[in-house]
Design an enzyme around this catalytic site. Sequence first.
Site, PDB file in Angstrom:
ATOM      1  N   THR A  10      -9.372  11.411   3.561  1.00  0.00           N
ATOM      2  CA  THR A  10      -8.427  11.523   4.705  1.00  0.00           C
ATOM      3  C   THR A  10      -7.604  12.725   4.428  1.00  0.00           C
ATOM      4  O   THR A  10      -7.033  13.423   5.375  1.00  0.00           O
ATOM      5  CB  THR A  10      -7.665  10.209   5.138  1.00  0.00           C
ATOM      6  OG1 THR A  10      -8.718   9.148   5.202  1.00  0.00           O
ATOM      7  CG2 THR A  10      -6.872  10.331   6.140  1.00  0.00           C
ATOM      8  N   GLU A  15      -1.271   1.654   5.933  1.00  0.00           N
ATOM      9  CA  GLU A  15      -1.867   2.927   5.983  1.00  0.00           C
ATOM     10  C   GLU A  15      -1.168   3.833   5.080  1.00  0.00           C
ATOM     11  O   GLU A  15      -1.658   4.945   4.809  1.00  0.00           O
ATOM     12  CB  GLU A  15      -1.821   3.090   7.523  1.00  0.00           C
ATOM     13  CG  GLU A  15      -2.844   2.380   8.399  1.00  0.00           C
ATOM     14  CD  GLU A  15      -4.253   2.860   8.239  1.00  0.00           C
ATOM     15  OE1 GLU A  15      -4.817   2.666   6.969  1.00  0.00           O
ATOM     16  OE2 GLU A  15      -4.760   3.509   9.243  1.00  0.00           O
TER      17      GLU A  15
END
Length: 309
Positions: free
Chosen positions: A184, A131
Amino acid sequence: MKSINVFAPATVANVACGFDIFGFAVDNPGDKITLTLREEPGVTITDIIGDDGRLPREAHRNTAGIAIQSYLQHIGRTDVGVDAVLYKQMPLGSGLGSSAASAVAGVFAINELLDRPLTTRQLIPFAMEGERIACGSAHADNVGPSLLGGFVVVRSYQPLDVIRIDTTANLFCTLVHPDIEVNTKDARFILKNEVSLKNTITQMGNVAGLIAGLMTPDYDLISRSLVDVIIEPVRAILIPEFNEAKQAALESGALGCSISGSGPSMFALSRDAETASRVGAAMQQAFLGVGITSEAYISEINRQGPRVI
């Protein structure tokens, strides 16, 4: 040569009121990976199928690759060589935890190949490194539920404290991904750094209510608690027809509806598959009203996490 195939589920992060602390896994969609051990040390991404050439093939820049590398370094097995083929089965930048699913599939698969020196829970930090590569932040609200299955709360990062919520609630998830993309990093950039005391109190009440509703289970309480007064009002502007799609979901019987992760996908929770399908059709119709096509996925909550296939 020893080989393994693993599926890791997509996830819904935030779950309305639980920004950066809530997440749950779904049965469909998800990513798959094939790992094959080889004699020469190192991690090689030999192919990625379904990404249209958009994802990096270098292991240290790939979410699955870096997760595997971090794991091998931690257990002291840098002598291990592995070839990886990644199958992307969900849209990129969708808000469905695509990067997390790849990282989870990779680290779960290598742990299985090496006869499970670590527990599944102990794999979370290595998946989080994937991530970090994907969005600049090693968060756990996607990798946690993808690894552990079900509903997960991230109570703390220092130290890392990830809790799986035991629930007997029978819930079905509708995921609708409109054919637009929300980055994001951009979705984080627009968020406010300060939140009013009033909204903080409201949000805390909804977080507590959602946990209590899941554990009871109390479907009316779950419905009342699936309300986000802090993040959703800001991020909704990035999703055309968000309000119309949400209203269509609620009018079709959904318990609640909000943004999945950073979007543009939206999720809704319902008490049965028939309602969940009806909700998905209504949401898709709302997007189609302004010419936006979409994909819909209907599934139960995934309680298992990754699995060998």
